[in-house]
Design an enzyme around this catalytic site. Structure first.
Site, PDB file in Angstrom:
ATOM      1  N   ASN A 117      37.831  33.406  42.233  1.00  0.00           N
ATOM      2  CA  ASN A 117      37.096  34.167  43.255  1.00  0.00           C
ATOM      3  C   ASN A 117      35.681  33.638  43.446  1.00  0.00           C
ATOM      4  OD1 ASN A 117      39.070  36.064  43.955  1.00  0.00           O
ATOM      5  ND2 ASN A 117      38.503  37.422  42.262  1.00  0.00           N
ATOM      6  N   ARG A 138      27.802  50.309  46.314  1.00  0.00           N
ATOM      7  CA  ARG A 138      29.084  50.016  46.957  1.00  0.00           C
ATOM      8  C   ARG A 138      30.064  51.180  46.896  1.00  0.00           C
ATOM      9  NH1 ARG A 138      29.901  43.795  44.808  1.00  0.00           N
ATOM     10  NH2 ARG A 138      28.741  42.808  46.492  1.00  0.00           N
TER      11      ARG A 138
END
Lengths: 127, 517
Positions: free
Chosen positions: B85, B337
């Site tokens: 990632n 978030r």
């Protein structure tokens, strides 16, 4: 009880060698991968590895050149804007590390590895 | 190795195993963890000092740091490419006390960063590890620069941080960190093996991890491809194997609502098997159900895409997000978030289907958004000359939208957001077009959970709470640092700092003597 199994096995044994040759190969590879008798030369890519083993990308390089050489062929012009797709053979994320075989498939439709995230079109890529 | 050779060595192992059992020997004989009843001594196909599994921020940092101590290092990755990632992420790193902050006159400290991350983590954080990460950011930032990483010449304000402390690579991608680290690793003689998948650990009789069993020549995701080989690790194995965001079955065991309807920003290899192998030899899994959704993603493209960058650098600091049905804001766009993703996911119709909110800013707000042109090209980002046109494109009530923008501009002028208490350092008056907008819906992004480690990055045993000898872990594979919600740009910080910590400690560990075939 054993008889049908034997017949089945015999059938498989007869069909198997034919199935190997029945696998499609791409038009542009037909000339180099077919022997004079018209049979596909599996060993040209697979060597003596067992069937279904994905060939090592080094096999591709023996005709097409190193990943770096291939990347040069598809370089973007230095002043290219967003209308020109990125170089598929030299990625911002992966450099030239991605083995050929993850996009270019001989016996089925080729795909673009990058398009797991992106929407690149690459119209010149032979699928 | 040819097929016949494989059979012979297998037979040899079997015979030796039989002899060992008959003779009643045992001490100093290595056992494969996957077959502990078989007491054959292990012959390795290859032996190194430090073996790193995974090649993202944590893995590459661990490998280079270990190599700096002059030990032999190998990095394996199951994927055809390196970087996991990390090389497809946004390349943003939170740094407390960077040179760029000082230039911009921004006051910051390690304590302030720890406090921000504790607040976002809802107090669930592993405070010792959290302090280790924050304390290491400024020095690691310089370490990255020395390896050729180029940062943009300004600091950014990401949600949940009390100040502007985020640096970003000029490439706007973690590739701007991963590629230089891979190049440095290769130049320094680190062996880099792709298509090499971990199958299990090899432990000696005392339980020390002395190597791994792998499939070499693995063709992801075809499970049985490649050849089984054993790689020995004299000083230890460092697990930098990331999270399991793309493992739908396993993530649904933790949180059933994270089903296949939800996309993920992760690469296809972000699965759980390495975590499971660690648990099989006693690693302590914590916070596995703390799985973060990225609140800046768009349903109009796959993965991280172009919208995520556009929203973090343009919409969230310099624009607003509105409910498409009312044209009105409904959350603090610079909250952490979890708060933002939770808020967005409340926007549903009476059947429970998503009603995608619209995030937008104007040309001034989007001036630093490198993905803007790509987003427009792929029709993820829309452009409108006026707010009326913007309202038409998405079917929003124009009058209410314009009234909301007017209220927002008043808040910017006073410096106080009375509606949602948003930090206003980067807010701008939105008084002229053109406007740029995206539809938004969160995507599975990061696993806060993982294995429990100590400050030497050793993996701790579930029962004894003592280190499993020879086993280290770093980065997303570990759990607890971020608690309930990781702040943006803190995964790069965590990966680099804990990776280096693991590399340093593993390289300094005592070496065991291993036997090669």
């Amino acid at each position: 009880m054993l008889k049908p199994v034997f017949i089945l096995l015999l059938g498989v044994m007869l069909v198997t060698p034919m199935a190997a040759n029945a696998l499609n190969i791409k038009d542009y590879h037909k000339e180099v991968m077919t022997e004079t008798d018209g049979k596909v030369d599996c060993a040209a890519c697979h060597g003596d590895a067992k069937r279904k083993t994905v060939p090592d990308a080094a096999t591709c390089s023996s005709c097409h050149g190193s990943p770096e050489e291939v990347a040069k062929l598809t370089e973007r012009p230095a002043d290219a804007g967003h209308s020109v797709e990125p170089n598929p053979h030299n990625s911002l994320h992966y450099g030239t590390d991605l083995p050929c075989t993850y996009c270019h498939q001989e016996h089925k439709e080729s795909k673009v590895y990058c398009n797991q995230c992106h929407e690149f079109t690459y119209p010149q890529m032979k699928r | 190795m040819s097929k016949t050779q494989g059979i012979n060595s297998g037979r040899r192992q079997l015979l030796k195993g039989g002899m060992v059992m008959a003779a009643g020997l045992g001490a100093s004989i290595a056992l494969p963890a996957s077959a502990s009843c078989d007491s054959a001594p292990v012959n390795f196909d290859e032996i190194v000092d430090v073996l790193v599994v995974g090649s993202g921020f944590a893995g590459m940092s661990a490998a280079l740091q270990a190599r700096e101590a002059s030990v032999s290092v190998m990095v394996i990755d199951k994927m055809p490419v390196f970087g996991g990632n990390s090389t497809i992420n946004g390349g943003a790193m939170a740094v407390a006390g960077s040179a760029l902050q000082k230039q911009a006159g921004i006051e910051d400290s390690v304590d302030a960063m720890v406090a921000d991350m504790l607040r976002a983590g809802r107090g669930m954080n592993d405070v010792e590890m959290l302090k280790l990460v924050c304390n290491g950011t400024a020095e690691s930032c310089q370490w990255l620069i020395d390896y050729g990483v180029n940062w943009k010449p300004f600091v950014q304000h990401f949600g949940g941080h009390s100040v502007q402390r985020v640096l970003q690579t000029v490439e706007s991608s973690g590739a701007g960190i991963i590629r230089p680290l891979i190049k440095a690793a290769r130049d320094k003689g680190v062996t880099m093996k792709n298509q090499t998948k971990l199958e299990g650990f090899v432990q000696d009789e005392a339980g020390r991890v002395i190597g791994v069993e792998v499939r070499e020549g693995f063709y992801f995701p075809n499970e049985r491809t490649g050849k089984i080989r054993r790689i020995g690790a004299r000083r230890g194995v460092i697990m930098a194997t990331g999270g399991f965001g793309r493992d739908i079955e396993y993530r649904m065991m933790q949180l059933p609502e994270l089903n296949s309807d939800l996309d993920s920003t992760n690469h296809a290899g972000a699965t759980s098997e390495a975590l499971k192998q660690m648990m099989l030899i006693g690693a302590n899994p914590i916070h596995l159900d703390q799985i973060q959704l990225g609140p800046w993603a768009s349903p109009d493209e796959k993965g991280f895409g172009t919208a995520s960058q556009f929203n973090t650098i343009a919409t969230y600091p310099h624009g607003i997000v509105v409910d498409v049905r009312t044209g009105e804001r409904f959350f603090n766009e610079l909250a952490d978030r979890k708060a933002r993703a939770d808020a967005i996911m409340t926007r549903r119709d009476e059947k429970g289907q998503p009603v995608y909110p619209i995030g937008f800013t104007n040309a001034a707000g989007a001036s630093k958004a490198q993905t803007l042109d790509w987003g427009l090209k792929y029709k993820v980002i829309s452009k409108a000359e006026t707010l009326d046109e913007l309202a038409t494109i998405y079917g929003m009530p124009a009058k209410a939208l314009k009234a909301q923008v007017a209220r927002w501009n008043e808040a910017v002028k006073t410096g106080i957001d009375k509606e949602f208490d948003r930090p206003m350092q980067e807010a701008i008056v939105l008084d002229k077009g053109p406007w740029y907008a995206v539809r938004m819906w969160p995507k599975v992004h990061y696993c806060m959970g993982g294995v429990k480690v100590n400050t030497q990055s050793e993996v701790l045993h579930l029962v004894s709470n003592k280190a499993i000898p020879g086993l280290y872990a770093a980065g997303e594979a570990t759990g607890g640092i971020h608690g309930a919600s990781r702040l943006g740009a803190c995964a790069v910080a965590e990966g680099v700092v804990t990776g280096r910590n693991a590399g340093r400690n593993c390289a300094a560990a005592s070496a065991v003597t291993l036997k090669q075939v």
